[in-house]
Design an enzyme around this catalytic site. Sequence first.
Site, PDB file in Angstrom:
ATOM      1  N   ASP A  52     131.267  -9.070 -16.938  1.00 35.18           N
ATOM      2  CA  ASP A  52     130.126  -8.322 -17.449  1.00 35.18           C
ATOM      3  C   ASP A  52     130.631  -7.371 -18.532  1.00 35.18           C
ATOM      4  O   ASP A  52     131.767  -7.503 -18.993  1.00 35.18           O
ATOM      5  CB  ASP A  52     129.355  -7.615 -16.325  1.00 35.18           C
ATOM      6  CG  ASP A  52     130.132  -6.492 -15.652  1.00 35.18           C
ATOM      7  OD1 ASP A  52     131.150  -6.029 -16.197  1.00 35.18           O
ATOM      8  OD2 ASP A  52     129.718  -6.066 -14.544  1.00 35.18           O
ATOM      9  N   SER A  56     135.662   0.550  -9.623  1.00 34.00           N
ATOM     10  CA  SER A  56     135.080  -0.790  -9.583  1.00 34.00           C
ATOM     11  C   SER A  56     136.077  -1.903  -9.879  1.00 34.00           C
ATOM     12  O   SER A  56     135.813  -3.055  -9.532  1.00 34.00           O
ATOM     13  CB  SER A  56     133.901  -0.882 -10.563  1.00 34.00           C
ATOM     14  OG  SER A  56     134.290  -0.486 -11.871  1.00 34.00           O
ATOM     15  N   HIS A  60     133.675  -5.147 -16.776  1.00 35.72           N
ATOM     16  CA  HIS A  60     134.662  -5.608 -15.786  1.00 35.72           C
ATOM     17  C   HIS A  60     135.241  -6.977 -16.128  1.00 35.72           C
ATOM     18  O   HIS A  60     134.540  -7.841 -16.664  1.00 35.72           O
ATOM     19  CB  HIS A  60     134.001  -5.661 -14.411  1.00 35.72           C
ATOM     20  CG  HIS A  60     133.388  -4.367 -14.004  1.00 35.72           C
ATOM     21  ND1 HIS A  60     132.023  -4.135 -14.088  1.00 35.72           N
ATOM     22  CD2 HIS A  60     133.949  -3.227 -13.541  1.00 35.72           C
ATOM     23  CE1 HIS A  60     131.772  -2.898 -13.672  1.00 35.72           C
ATOM     24  NE2 HIS A  60     132.919  -2.330 -13.349  1.00 35.72           N
TER      25      HIS A  60
END
Length: 377
Positions: free
Chosen positions: A341, A43, A344
């Site tokens: 978040d 991610s 990340h």
Amino acid sequence: MATAMASLTRKLMILCVMINIVIGNKICLPENQPAALFVFGDSLFEVGNNNFIKTIPFLQANCAPYGHTTFFKYATGRFSDGLVLPDFIAKYANLPLLPPYLRTASNDGDDYIYGANFASAGAGALVETRQGTAIDLKTQVSHFKQVGKLLEQKLGDAEAKALLSNAVYIFSIGGNDYSAPFLTTSSTVVLPYPQAQFVDVVIGNISSAIHEIYKEGGRKFGLLNVGPMNCFPIFRMMKNGSSLDACQEEEASGIARLHRKVLPTMLQKLEKQLEGFKYSLTDFYGALVEVMKYPSRYGFKEGEVACCGGGTYRGDYSCGGKRGIEEYELCENVNDYVYFDSIHPSEAAAQHFANLMWAGNNDFTHPYNLKQLFELR
């Protein structure tokens, strides 16, 4: 500058195509074609591949407020308020932003002269990590091989080989392998292997992926190690909070530190084994701890609390309201925050880490940085 260069290159490419249609040859590449960029990982590097697979909300970022900066103004599938690390690397290398591979997989190869992004949120170096809900590293490499075949068909063997050998291949992988056993509702953590063996298996799979790409022509590789996972807001909330020093001593961070130690040894071994192999390794672990401890040195105000989420450290991973918790908080100025978040980095933090990858010195990036790899011929 990057956009103008990419536009010029594409115009030259179209002219080249027109000439070759007349004389019946394969497509040629302009002499000033920048080195391509191929992206593998999780991610941190995801740009939307998970939008095209059947996965779970935990592994998607296709809702507001993800992506809602002045650049995109909509959710793209990036786990950020805007751009992610490979976007900045592409810009610095005078390349266009690379779309997710799965959005272009039905095309005939024209899109891949600049590279491709295969990264998938949740992906691991191990096939069994989040199996069925993410695109593991082995599958990402198989997608790259398909791209190689398309480039051969489009450019001819010699041009395709030149493109692949001059390209740069970047990786962010391993974090999900180590964190997945801890991100469960079970009170008991069961690792698939003892710690040292676990790291060896993950590193071995990364080495195998590099070998496969090397066989296809790849020579220049850039890697991130993994971050101090117990220091991420999501883990600190689960553990009811701990100091930045203490969270590095907890089990998942301990495995990450072992990975940090073993990964350079593997790369040094490949450098001796594989002719022409060059690499850049960026210490994401050390760089993230540094910016969390001293955010003001790097232009941030908050290094430990996420911009988007809820609960302690805004660590409940509720950002976007699609993961089982509908209510979440959103900070006023995301550029003040290291974390967007609870896992990340923000776009501003991603740019900081991308700068280290691109032009970093031996403090965090060695033996080459990515700028140097792109300049190597």
